[in-house]
Design an enzyme around this catalytic site. Sequence first.
Site, mmCIF file in Angstrom:
data_model
loop_
_atom_site.group_PDB
_atom_site.id
_atom_site.type_symbol
_atom_site.label_atom_id
_atom_site.label_comp_id
_atom_site.label_asym_id
_atom_site.label_seq_id
_atom_site.Cartn_x
_atom_site.Cartn_y
_atom_site.Cartn_z
ATOM 1 N N GLY A 88 2.702 -0.711 4.387
ATOM 2 C CA GLY A 88 3.705 -1.161 5.349
ATOM 3 C C GLY A 88 3.378 -0.663 6.740
ATOM 4 O O GLY A 88 3.616 -1.354 7.743
ATOM 5 N N SER A 89 2.828 0.533 6.819
ATOM 6 C CA SER A 89 2.447 1.076 8.128
ATOM 7 C C SER A 89 1.313 0.263 8.736
ATOM 8 O O SER A 89 1.315 -0.017 9.938
ATOM 9 C CB SER A 89 2.018 2.540 7.986
ATOM 10 O OG SER A 89 3.106 3.303 7.525
ATOM 11 N N ASP A 196 11.920 -1.730 4.709
ATOM 12 C CA ASP A 196 12.974 -1.288 3.793
ATOM 13 C C ASP A 196 13.977 -2.394 3.510
ATOM 14 O O ASP A 196 15.080 -2.108 3.033
ATOM 15 C CB ASP A 196 13.726 -0.092 4.413
ATOM 16 C CG ASP A 196 12.818 1.085 4.663
ATOM 17 O OD1 ASP A 196 11.803 1.190 3.967
ATOM 18 O OD2 ASP A 196 13.129 1.896 5.562
ATOM 19 N N SER A 221 6.872 -3.424 3.282
ATOM 20 C CA SER A 221 6.078 -2.399 2.584
ATOM 21 C C SER A 221 6.247 -2.511 1.077
ATOM 22 O O SER A 221 7.334 -2.827 0.589
ATOM 23 C CB SER A 221 6.531 -1.010 3.036
ATOM 24 O OG SER A 221 5.910 -0.024 2.225
ATOM 25 N N HIS A 226 9.745 1.268 -2.419
ATOM 26 C CA HIS A 226 10.343 0.073 -1.824
ATOM 27 C C HIS A 226 10.822 -0.949 -2.862
ATOM 28 O O HIS A 226 10.703 -0.727 -4.048
ATOM 29 C CB HIS A 226 9.367 -0.544 -0.826
ATOM 30 C CG HIS A 226 9.240 0.311 0.397
ATOM 31 N ND1 HIS A 226 8.326 1.322 0.500
ATOM 32 C CD2 HIS A 226 9.962 0.333 1.535
ATOM 33 C CE1 HIS A 226 8.473 1.927 1.673
ATOM 34 N NE2 HIS A 226 9.463 1.347 2.316
ATOM 35 N N ASN A 294 -10.382 -2.390 8.992
ATOM 36 C CA ASN A 294 -10.417 -2.984 7.656
ATOM 37 C C ASN A 294 -9.186 -2.478 6.934
ATOM 38 O O ASN A 294 -9.131 -1.331 6.487
ATOM 39 C CB ASN A 294 -11.676 -2.595 6.894
ATOM 40 C CG ASN A 294 -11.666 -3.183 5.479
ATOM 41 O OD1 ASN A 294 -10.723 -3.876 5.096
ATOM 42 N ND2 ASN A 294 -12.703 -2.902 4.712
#
Lengths: 444, 225
Positions: A88-89, A196, A221, A226, A294
């Site tokens: 998710g980041s 979230d 995410s 999650h 990547n």
Amino acid sequence: MNDRAEEIKKKILDMVEEYYRLKFGNKSFKSGSDYVRYAGRVFDDKELKNLVDSSLDFWLTSGRYSEEFEGRFAEFVGVEYAMLTNSGSSANLLALTSLTSHLLGDKRLKPGDEVITVAAGFPTTVNPIIQNGLIPVFVDVEIGTYNINIDELKKAINEKTRAIMIAHTLGNPFNIEEVMKLVKKYDLWLVEDCCDALGSRYFYNGEYRHVGTFGDVASCSFYPAHHITMGEGGIVFTNNDLIARAVISLRDWGRDCYCKGGENNTCGKRFSGKYGDLPYGYDHKYVYSHIGYNLKVTDMQAAIGVAQLEKLPEFIKRRKENFNKWMTVFEKWKDFFILPKASDNSDPSWFAFPVSVKEDAPFTRNEVVNYLSLNRVETRNLFGGNLIKQPAYKDIKKRVIGDLKNTDFVMNNTFFLGTYPGLTEEMINYVSDILKNFITQKIK
Amino acid sequence: MPNPIKLKCRIRKIISYGEEIYQVFFDSDREIKFKPGQFLHLTLDEYDYSSGYWPESRVFSTASLPGSREIEIVYSVKGVYTKRMSDELKEGREVWVKLPYGDFIIENYVKEEDDVFLIAGGTGISPFISFLKKNVSNLKFKIHLYYGIRGEKFYLYREFLESIRNKIDLKVIVGMMDIDKVVEEIKIYDRSKYFISGPPLMIENFKNKFLLNGIRNERIIIDEW
């Protein structure tokens, strides 16, 4: 594949089913000795079988399961493009960075532009702003919804403001109606962090739509905590063709070519293009039009995700039910806790149940979460509390609107319990008893 | 959705226009999402999805209506692969395709007040057919279509184009298109976008002539191969 190989594969998958049953099936909760987790992976033999099936392909990088997941996810939320990434980041990084792409012409974000966000949240909602040489502008939140305060947001907008990047906090949609008015009025980019909030919806222009479909680009995410998981994983989604193109390029080393693994010449002009100062016909596979990364996902992760996606509607239902059960528990103690409030016009798919200990309560947040922890009940703070008080953010270039009073309150008083589908009524009742013991002691 | 997918389709119908020009209709068991102007890959070989490797394939603009279960392409035999296609593609056969791809998405470039010039040569009409099928019932811009064909019998989509003649400015030019004449007719328009699709030499000639006549590069969009 030959018949014998198919036969062996079937045997393996049948055994995986049996293994699941023996290893993970039918576990009962023992109160006091088992943990009540705030989150956790909920799965059955389908996830394990998909994982093994994918591993037997031994394709390893993004492949057929990734393609299937992306298509189904896009259909579920109602967008044209969904692009898997490894977290998710990473999805947040790709989403914001895509807005700096040359493909967007003069409207692209440039170093020094300001991006409005909040400090009461998760660091990687904010980090991409800093990582791209942009200036984060921190705005306060509301207590109860824990989302951006619209009056403060209005104060934050100036001639340097070019974008808003905020999360739907713990699954509770922010005030999309008002945010969209500002986005349109000032011609801003909007990045929706839905990490979230998978399954949360908002009523807008006469219909409910999934969060992530209002702004220009959104993220989600699939970390085990999650709504659905693939271990590590995330996704960027958008309806914008150019943003999608930029995201794919940035995710895949920055290359101009959009062939997937195992593909060649998807553009049909692999050896007949002219790019930059490269000679005519330079292999498009090795033409780079962005400074990329990547951040691809493996097909084994996506294989798990495909099975999880099947369960998503039920997961969302269970999360809503658990949220309501917590509400019933905490209603009894509302003199001491500020209860969560769904944003107007929203239908949240709750990531968690956030509560804040009132200033005049006979105990502190730390006391209650310590007591719960001693009794094997997991809680979490609302992530970073006030991010600008975190060591990493002390010296960043930033602008802060007002005194972030509510953000500090969140830092000191707020915590959350889980709503994940693995949470049972028995567990919630157990926590309710523990809370009762704690509060009874404190009000003696 | 325009997330690319791979799918097996069955050939429902093949129309031969003679001299190795074909129109091929495929049926799929799912709705095909793409945007007019995008293209697909077609392979004549078997695709094993668990192997991950996509076989050799060729690209063709989709001429069908987005969102339907039908895919439609036109092709002319120009090399070894298209010769294989003319030999091997038969009605009832199943083939693998993957789509959608490409940036020649007309609706992304045009605004309501624009005059839209579509300039097609031969089988280059395909992306414009898809665009017209989608938009003709509710046109938001003035469409001018210049369609160059080698001879009357190569007038692809004649029935459809003639049926919308009252809605668009349609000019079908038989034989070599006189680029100077076309440019003379269209350069008077202030707010225009120019889309060119067809053989590479035709595209290059039109583009160069447009540039020479002061039409800005960003207003010329080509389906480049």
